[in-house]
Design an enzyme around this catalytic site. Structure first.
Site, PDB file in Angstrom:
ATOM      1  N   SER A  60     -40.408  29.476  -6.014  1.00  0.00           N
ATOM      2  CA  SER A  60     -41.250  31.092  -6.212  1.00  0.00           C
ATOM      3  C   SER A  60     -39.810  31.687  -6.780  1.00  0.00           C
ATOM      4  O   SER A  60     -40.351  32.516  -7.412  1.00  0.00           O
ATOM      5  CB  SER A  60     -41.064  31.476  -5.565  1.00  0.00           C
ATOM      6  OG  SER A  60     -39.713  30.970  -4.539  1.00  0.00           O
TER       7      SER A  60
ATOM      8  N   LYS B 173     -39.202  39.302   1.115  1.00  0.00           N
ATOM      9  CA  LYS B 173     -38.645  39.178  -0.294  1.00  0.00           C
ATOM     10  C   LYS B 173     -38.724  40.307  -0.835  1.00  0.00           C
ATOM     11  O   LYS B 173     -37.817  41.208  -1.541  1.00  0.00           O
ATOM     12  CB  LYS B 173     -39.342  38.211  -1.437  1.00  0.00           C
ATOM     13  CG  LYS B 173     -39.353  36.648  -0.560  1.00  0.00           C
ATOM     14  CD  LYS B 173     -39.625  36.460  -2.251  1.00  0.00           C
ATOM     15  CE  LYS B 173     -39.932  34.883  -1.705  1.00  0.00           C
ATOM     16  NZ  LYS B 173     -40.722  33.921  -3.299  1.00  0.00           N
TER      17      LYS B 173
END
Length: 821
Positions: free
Chosen positions: A671, A714
Site C-alpha cells: 500500500s 489508517k
C-alpha cells in the site's frame, strides 16, 4: 429243547464263564419259584433297547445270550439283586410271554478256543497294564486297580470293564456274538485303546487348560466371590458400589449412540479383565471417564430473545455495530429454523478490540455454555484431533476436551488466535480444523482418542485472529470474516468511563467517592500513554493509576478523596509518554510524503523520504523494507521514467536514495506505491507536498491506483497525527462505511483512480498522460509520429535526420515541460 425263565439285560456286556452281580426289578413269587424249579437256571438275554417285560417280542432280543446259574437272590431297597455264574452261550429259539413269567426255549452254542493259555495271559496282562495306567488318572481308580488283580480271563475282564469304555450296545453284543476267543480279546483291546486315547486327550486338554486358562479361571472364580461379597456389602451399605456397576450406570445414563455405546462397553470389558498393575488399565479408566463425562444429547435451551440479546451485547461492548448486527442476524435465523445454521464467524481485529469477550456475550445472549480454546502456537495435529489410545499418555484433542469441559453438546466455542497456528513435522493443525469448522462434515467429527463420531453441528464456533493473511485459504474459505476496526479516541474515552475505570477501581478496592479522574486526564492517557487500536494498554494504564491511588488512600486514610487531573499524570504514570508520529512541519523539503500503514496494534503514519546525489545510476533503498515494498519502489521508479515520455530523464550520473525512517522496524506491504511515486515526482519536479496530506494505495505499471486493506485503522491514525486530507483508492470508497463518523467528519477524503489524480491533488500539477492507461499513450505517440513523418515527406526538398527532430524538441519547449538534469 430246554426251556428256562428269561431275565432280560440291557446295556450290559454278557459273556460266558463270568461271575455277575445283576440288579433287576423286583421278582414276583412265581418267578422266584420257577428259578428254584429249574435248579436255579435262567437265561440272560441282552435287549436291543430298554422295554417293559410284558411288551417284549422276539425282535426285541439280539438272539444270543448265556445260560446262568443263580447263586443268590438278595432283596435291596432298590429291588432284587442276583448273584449268578454264567455257563455257556445259547441261541433263543422261542419266546413265551405270560402274565407273570417270561420264558424261552434255546439251544446251546460252543465257544472256539483259538488262543493258547499263554497268549491269553499275555493279552490279559497288557489289558491290566493299560487299565492300571488309566485308573491312576481317574477318581476312584484305586478300587479298579485292586479289583483287576482278581481277574483271570479275557471274558472276566470284558464283563467287568467294557461297561465303562463308551461302547455302543451293538459293540457290546458283538463281544458275545463272536465265537473266537482271540477275536473277542482283540475287540476288548481295541475298545480299551480307544478309551485310553480319549482319556489321554482329556488329560492333555486339562494340562493345557491348567497352564493357560487355569489362572483366568481362578481369577474369575475369585472375582465371582468378590462380586458376591460386594453385593453383601451393598446390601449393608447402599452407597458402596463396584466399579463395574458404577461405570455401567454412567454409560447407561450417558444415553450414547449405538456405535459409541459398543465402544464404551468394549473398553469396560477390557478394563474389568485387566490387572491392577496393567499399564493399559489407567488408559482405559481415563477413556471411560471421558466417554461418560461427554454430553451425547442436546439439552433444552431457551428460545433466543433478540431484544435481550441486543441488551447484553450493548451492555458488554461499546460500538462494534457491524459485529453486533451480524450476531443478531445469526440469532434471528436460529430462532426461525429452531436449529444451528449459518457460517462460522471469524472476528479479525487488533489486540484488545473485544474479539474474545464478544464470544462470551454471545453465549450469554443464546443461553448457552461458553468455552474458550486457545490455538496460538499449536503445531501438532494431535492437539486438534487427539492422540490414539495406543500411545502412552494419550489425550483427547482440544476441541473434544472443550466440549467435555462445557458439559453441553451445543456450547459457544471461541477458537482464539487461529492465525497463529503453526505447521511442523507433527502435522498441520490448520488442516485438522477443516473438519471441525465445515458444517457439511462436523456432524461426524472423529477424535482419535474418542474413536467414535461426535456431532459438532450444534456447536456455535467463533474464531478470532489479528490478521487473516496467515490463515490457509481452505480454512479461511469456511469462515465469514468480520473486521473489528480499532477504536477512535472518542470510543476509547467512552469505554474507559463506562467499562474499564469502574472495573479497575473495583479490582483495587476503591469506591467512586474516593477517586475522580477528569476527562482531560483520561484523554491524555488515551493520546499520550497508549498506542494501540484496542483498549488493552489503556486498561493497564488505568490499573496502574488505581494502584497508586490505593496506596495514597491507605497511607493517608480511607476518607481521602483523590482528584486526578491532566497535570497529575506524570506523578502516577511517569513523564515518558509514548511518542506518536506527528505530521511534519510545513518547511519540509521536496521528496518527502506522508503515508499510512497498518500494524497489528492499529494504524500508523510513516514518511517516505527521497534524495538525489551524484553517482552512477544506483537506487538505494533503506529502512528495513520487505520484498513487497521494494517492488513497489521499483514500480514507482519505472512509472516515473515512463511518465515523462517527452522529456529525457538521465539517471546515469545520479543515485536516488529512498528511505523510510525508524530503520529498526521491519516494514512491508502493498500500500505504499502511491506514496513512493509521489515522493519521486516531488523530488524530480522540486515541488513540496503539503505535510497535512497523507495517502495510501498500490500502483500498477499502467498508472492505476489499486485498492488496499486496513482503511479504518489508517484513517484513524491520520486523524490522530493531525492529517487533514487523505487520498485513498477509488475502489476503497465502499470501505468508508466501516469507518467511525467522527473520523470521516474530521478528514477530507479524496478518492483517486490513477497516479495522475494523485499528483494533481498532492502537487497541483497535471500529468495528462497518467490519467489513462500507458498502452493508449504508446499507441497515440506512434500515431502522431507517423502523421508527422508523412507531413515532413510531403515538403519540398530533402531534410536530414537532425532537422526532422527539431520540431519535436521545439514542441517540447512550447509545452513548458522542464527537463530535470
Amino acid at each position: 429243547m430246554k426251556t428256562y425263565m428269561i431275565i432280560p439285560v440291557y446295556d450290559t456286556v454278557i459273556l460266558p464263564d463270568v461271575d455277575y452281580q445283576l440288579g433287576i426289578s423286583d421278582l414276583t413269587d412265581d418267578e422266584k419259584s420257577r428259578i428254584k424249579i429249574d435248579n436255579n437256571r435262567v437265561l440272560l438275554m441282552p435287549l436291543k433297547e430298554s422295554k417293559e417285560r410284558t411288551s417284549l417280542t422276539m425282535e426285541d432280543f439280539y438272539g444270543l445270550g448265556v445260560e446262568a446259574e443263580v447263586l443268590e437272590l438278595r432283596e435291596t431297597p432298590k429291588g432284587t439283586r442276583i448273584h449268578a455264574q454264567t455257563r455257556e452261550k445259547v441261541r433263543l429259539t422261542d419266546l413265551n410271554v405270560g402274565d407273570t413269567l417270561l420264558e424261552g426255549s434255546f439251544e446251546s452254542l460252543e465257544e472256539v478256543s483259538d488262543i493258547t493259555v499263554k497268549a491269553e495271559q499275555n493279552l490279559l496282562d497288557d489289558l491290566k497294564k493299560m487299565t492300571t495306567e488309566i485308573a491312576t488318572h481317574i477318581q476312584g481308580g484305586e478300587l479298579a486297580i485292586q479289583y483287576i488283580k482278581g481277574i483271570h480271563s479275557i471274558n472276566e475282564y470284558g464283563a467287568a470293564f467294557c461297561q465303562f469304555f463308551d461302547m455302543s450296545q451293538d459293540e457290546k453284543y458283538h463281544l458275545l456274538s463272536t465265537d473266537s476267543l482271540k477275536e473277542r480279546g482283540l475287540l476288548i483291546e481295541e475298545a480299551l485303546r480307544k478309551f485310553k486315547g480319549s482319556i489321554d486327550l482329556q488329560l492333555d486338554l486339562d494340562k493345557r487348560y491348567n497352564e493357560t486358562e487355569g489362572v483366568t479361571y481362578k481369577r474369575q472364580a475369585i472375582r465371582k466371590q468378590m462380586g458376591m461379597l460386594q453385593k453383601e456389602l451393598e446390601s449393608m451399605d447402599p452407597n458402596s458400589a463396584s466399579e463395574e456397576d458404577e461405570y455401567r450406570k454412567k454409560i447407561e445414563a450417558a444415553d450414547m449412540p449405538e456405535e459409541a455405546r459398543k465402544e464404551a462397553d468394549r473398553a469396560l470389558h477390557r478394563y474389568l479383565e485387566s490387572q491392577p498393575t496393567d499399564p493399559e488399565r489407567s488408559v482405559l479408566e481415563s477413556y471411560l471417564d471421558f466417554m461418560t463425562s461427554l454430553k451425547w444429547k442436546l439439552d433444552p435451551t431457551p428460545v433466543p430473545d433478540l431484544a435481550n440479546a441486543r441488551k447484553i451485547l450493548d451492555r458488554d461492548h461499546y460500538g462494534l455495530k457491524k459485529v453486533k448486527d451480524r450476531i443478531i442476524q445469526q440469532i434471528a435465523v436460529m430462532t426461525l429454523k429452531k436449529s444451528q445454521s449459518g457460517s462460522i464467524l471469524l472476528l479479525v481485529g487488533a489486540p484488545g478490540t473485544g474479539k474474545t469477550s464478544m464470544g462470551k456475550s454471545i453465549a450469554e445472549a443464546l443461553g448457552r455454555k461458553y468455552v474458550r480454546i486457545s490455538l496460538g502456537g499449536v503445531r501438532d495435529e494431535a492437539e486438534i484431533r487427539g492422540h490414539r489410545r495406543t500411545y502412552v499418555g494419550a489425550m483427547p484433542g482440544r476441541i473434544m476436551e472443550g466440549i467435555k469441559r462445557s458439559g453441553s453438546m451445543n456450547p459457544v466455542v471461541v477458537l482464539d488466535e487461529v492465525d497463529k497456528l503453526a505447521q511442523s513435522f507433527q502435522g498441520d493443525p490448520a488442516s485438522a480444523l477443516l473438519e471441525v469448522l465445515d458444517p457439511e462434515q462436523n456432524n461426524t467429527f472423529t477424535d482419535h482418542y474418542l474413536n467414535v463420531p461426535y456431532d459438532l453441528s450444534n456447536v456455535f464456533f467463533i474464531c478470532t485472529a489479528n490478521t487473516y493473511d496467515t490463515i490457509p485459504g481452505p480454512l479461511l474459505d469456511r469462515m465469514e470474516v468480520i473486521q473489528l476496526p480499532g477504536y477512535t479516541p472518542f470510543e476509547k474515552l467512552q469505554i474507559a468511563k463506562q467499562y474499564l475505570m469502574p472495573r479497575a477501581m473495583e479490582d483495587a478496592g476503591i469506591t467512586k467517592k474516593q477517586l475522580h479522574i477528569s476527562q482531560g486526564a483520561m484523554k491524555k492517557i488515551i493520546d499520550s500513554y497508549t498506542m494501540e487500536a484496542g483498549v488493552r494498554g489503556l486498561k493497564k494504564q488505568l490499573d496502574i493509576l488505581c494502584r497508586h491511588a490505593a496506596t495514597e488512600i491507605v497511607e493517608k486514610g480511607d476518607d481521602q478523596i483523590l482528584s486526578v487531573k491532566e497535570a497529575d499524570l506524570g506523578k502516577y504514570l511517569g513523564n515518558k509518554p509514548i511518542p506518536h508520529d506527528r505530521i511534519l512541519k510545513p518547511s519540509t523539503r521536496e521528496g518527502v510524503v506522508t503515508g499510512l500503514a497498518w500494524t497489528q496494534a492499529g494504524g500508523e503514519i510513516l514518511f517516505i523520504e527521497t534524495s538525489v546525489m551524484p553517482g552512477n545510476g544506483k537506487i538505494i533503498i533503506t529502512g528495513q523494507l520487505g520484498d513487497v515494498m521494494k517492488e513497489s519502489a521499483e514500480i514507482a521508479l519505472s512509472l516515473l521514467k515512463s511518465s515523462f515520455l517527452n522529456k529525457k530523464l538521465d539517471f546515469s550520473d545520479k543515485d536516488i536514495h529512498i528511505h523510510v525512517p525508524e530503520g529498526a522496524v521491519p516494514k512491508d506491504g502493498p500500500s505504499a506505491g502511491v506514496t513512493l511515486f509521489t515522493a519521486l515526482v516531488s523530488l524530480v519536479t522540486g515541488k513540496r507536498v503539503d505535510p497535512h496530506l497523507a495517502m495510501t494505495g498500490e500502483i500498477s505499471l499502467r498508472g492505476q491506483v489499486l485498492p488496499i486493506g486496513g482503511l479504518p485503522e489508517k484513517l484513524m491514525a491520520a486523524q490522530r497525527a493531525g492529517v487533514r486530507k487523505v487520498l485513498i483508492p477509488k475502489d476503497n470508497v465502499r470501505d468508508l462505511e466501516d469507518v467511525p463518523k467522527e473520523v470521516t467528519s474530521s478528514l477530507e477524503i479524496v478518492p483517486v483512480d490513477t497516479v495522475g489524480d494523485v499528483i494533481h491533488e498532492a502537487l497541483g500539477i497535471s500529468l495528462p498522460r497518467l490519467n489513462r492507461p500507458l498502452f493508449d499513450i504508446a499507441d497515440e505517440t506512434a500515431k502522431s509520429r507517423t502523421e508527422e513523418k508523412e507531413r515532413e515527406s510531403s515538403k519540398d526538398g530533402a531534410e536530414n535526420l537532425s532537422d526532422k527532430k527539431a520540431p519535436a524538441q521545439e514542441t517540447g519547449k512550447k509545452a513548458g515541460k522542464k527537463t530535470w538534469r
